[in-house]
Enzyme design. Structure first.
Site, PDB file in Angstrom:
ATOM      1  CG  ASP A   1      -3.013   4.297   3.550  1.00  0.00           C
ATOM      2  OD1 ASP A   1      -2.444   4.969   2.667  1.00  0.00           O
ATOM      3  OD2 ASP A   1      -4.149   4.570   3.984  1.00  0.00           O
TER       4      ASP A   1
ATOM      5  CG  HIS B   1      -4.093  -1.064   4.126  1.00  0.00           C
ATOM      6  ND1 HIS B   1      -5.249  -0.903   3.387  1.00  0.00           N
ATOM      7  CD2 HIS B   1      -4.032  -0.001   4.975  1.00  0.00           C
ATOM      8  CE1 HIS B   1      -5.862   0.211   3.770  1.00  0.00           C
ATOM      9  NE2 HIS B   1      -5.149   0.776   4.718  1.00  0.00           N
TER      10      HIS B   1
END
Length: 230
Positions: free
Chosen positions: A48, A194
């Site tokens: 992400d 992430h």
């Protein structure tokens, strides 16, 4: 007593709304996908945010391991760093939509939701991606407006079932991130990491060992679109 009952009812309602907003497996409209039901040992590795320059290190790891992943990119990030967005596409990875501003999509007007998604779609296409664009809500948050928009446009909300960084005791520790993913991944899992922030070096360092560890257990890595076909 009546006042107390009203306060209690309001408290229950607030808690219910909060739980619904962050649910990974349920929403009021449309289809939400935290994992895919399959007996085959396949998983989707998803990243992400971004793009940002640290993605180049990540792409090098994926290239060396011969793995294609799914990148849920922020529209504003693509606007600031179109070169890295094009690089992700050129290396054969799937690109998904993670909104324009990474704002929680709760209590937002329909026009705001539409702009956040459609403007990001446009930049994803400009980066050269031609596949189906999946969507993932920022922070996984949604209530009514976002699911309604997605359902009307025949789009899924892609969530996840493995996210080691959500545990403060694991986040920032490469060995713990690896161990958590290896312990929790199962056939059809969607793994969320992430790695694209500069301070996420421990996460980037975990990607290669995660791939090696799951492969040793017989797992194959696919993109989200490929996983949905299973």
């Amino acid at each position: 007593m009546k006042a107390g009952a009203i306060v209690a009812a309001l408290l229950v309602a607030v808690i219910g709304v909060w739980q619904l907003s962050k649910a990974r497996t349920y929403q009021l409209f449309g289809e939400i996908v935290p994992r895919v039901q399959t007996q085959r040992k396949v998983v989707a590795l998803t990243f992400d945010d971004g793009p940002s320059p640290p993605v180049r290190e990540l792409l090098g790891t994926l290239r060396a391991k011969k793995v294609h992943a799914t990148f849920f990119l922020i529209g504003g990030g693509i606007a600031e760093d179109p070169e890295d967005a094009r690089r992700i596409v050129a290396e054969g990875h799937q690109v998904g939509n993670h909104s324009w501003s990474h704002t929680r999509m709760v209590f937002k007007w329909p026009g705001f939701i539409a702009r956040e998604i459609e403007d990001t779609d446009r930049l994803i296409r400009q980066a050269g991606y031609t596949g189906e664009i999946q969507f993932r809500a920022p922070y996984g948050k949604k209530l009514v407006g976002l699911p309604w928009y997605l359902a009307r446009h025949h789009r899924k909300d892609i969530t996840w079932d493995v996210e080691p960084e959500s545990d403060p005791k694991i986040d920032g520790h490469t060995d713990r991130i690896i161990a958590d993913v290896l312990a929790r991944a199962r056939p059809g899992s969607i793994i969320l990491l992430h790695p694209m922030y500069r301070n996420r070096a421990p996460t980037r360092a975990a990607v290669g060992p995660i791939i090696d560890g799951l492969r040793a257990r017989g797992y194959e890595f696919v993109t989200v679109n490929e996983l949905l076909k299973r």
